[in-house]
Design a protein around this motif. Structure first.
Motif, PDB file in Angstrom:
ATOM      1  N   ARG A 123       0.808  -1.216   0.000  1.00  0.00           N
ATOM      2  CA  ARG A 123       0.000   0.000   0.000  1.00  0.00           C
ATOM      3  C   ARG A 123       0.850   1.281   0.000  1.00  0.00           C
ATOM      4  NH1 ARG A 123      -4.686   0.822   4.448  1.00  0.00           N
ATOM      5  NH2 ARG A 123      -5.513   2.724   3.575  1.00  0.00           N
ATOM      6  N   PHE A 124       1.978   1.265   0.724  1.00  0.00           N
ATOM      7  CA  PHE A 124       2.819   2.457   0.827  1.00  0.00           C
ATOM      8  C   PHE A 124       3.425   2.865  -0.519  1.00  0.00           C
ATOM      9  CE2 PHE A 124       6.911   4.548   1.804  1.00  0.00           C
ATOM     10  CZ  PHE A 124       6.393   5.719   2.332  1.00  0.00           C
ATOM     11  N   ARG A 150       2.360   2.135  -3.446  1.00  0.00           N
ATOM     12  CA  ARG A 150       1.242   2.528  -4.307  1.00  0.00           C
ATOM     13  C   ARG A 150       0.791   3.953  -3.996  1.00  0.00           C
ATOM     14  NH1 ARG A 150      -0.435  -1.488  -7.474  1.00  0.00           N
ATOM     15  NH2 ARG A 150      -0.255  -3.628  -6.757  1.00  0.00           N
ATOM     16  N   ARG A 151       0.814   4.322  -2.704  1.00  0.00           N
ATOM     17  CA  ARG A 151       0.457   5.686  -2.323  1.00  0.00           C
ATOM     18  C   ARG A 151       1.497   6.682  -2.831  1.00  0.00           C
ATOM     19  NH1 ARG A 151       0.053   6.582   3.754  1.00  0.00           N
ATOM     20  NH2 ARG A 151       2.148   7.345   3.483  1.00  0.00           N
ATOM     21  N   GLU A 176       0.699   7.143  -6.458  1.00  0.00           N
ATOM     22  CA  GLU A 176      -0.538   7.906  -6.640  1.00  0.00           C
ATOM     23  C   GLU A 176      -0.330   9.391  -6.359  1.00  0.00           C
ATOM     24  OE1 GLU A 176      -4.935   8.304  -4.605  1.00  0.00           O
ATOM     25  OE2 GLU A 176      -3.857   6.415  -4.430  1.00  0.00           O
ATOM     26  N   GLU A 177       0.457   9.701  -5.333  1.00  0.00           N
ATOM     27  CA  GLU A 177       0.709  11.093  -4.962  1.00  0.00           C
ATOM     28  C   GLU A 177       1.861  11.706  -5.756  1.00  0.00           C
ATOM     29  OE1 GLU A 177       1.331  10.910  -0.758  1.00  0.00           O
ATOM     30  OE2 GLU A 177      -0.768  10.443  -0.341  1.00  0.00           O
ATOM     31  N   ARG A 179       5.010  11.106  -5.601  1.00  0.00           N
ATOM     32  CA  ARG A 179       6.138  11.422  -4.731  1.00  0.00           C
ATOM     33  C   ARG A 179       7.373  10.607  -5.090  1.00  0.00           C
ATOM     34  NH1 ARG A 179       3.751  10.381   0.922  1.00  0.00           N
ATOM     35  NH2 ARG A 179       5.928  10.576   1.493  1.00  0.00           N
TER      36      ARG A 179
END
Length: 69
Positions: A20-21, A23-24, A27-28, A30
């Motif tokens: 999940r990390f 993927r975040r 998505e952001e 970063r």
């Protein structure tokens, strides 16, 4: 020599997190990533640079706090 392209699961293992990390992070926007068709890959050097940029160095001097009366 070209960087190896890592899958999101491999990036998660490198970072010591769940899937999940990363993927975040993607998505952001970063972390830089590569789209291969509908799949997302992250260059090995990008992961290493991310780790280096987010590494916090220890404090080398002892700071004493003043007591407040």
């Amino acid at each position: 020599m070209a960087d190896r392209l890592l899958e999101v699961t491999e990036v998660a293992e490198r970072l010591g997190t769940g899937v999940r990390f990363p993927r975040r992070l993607i998505e952001e926007r970063r972390i830089a990533f590569v789209k291969v068709g509908r799949h997302v890959r992250i260059r090995e050097s990008v992961v290493e640079a991310y780790i280096e940029a987010n590494t916090v160095c220890p404090v080398t001097t002892v700071q004493r706090l003043k007591a407040v009366a």
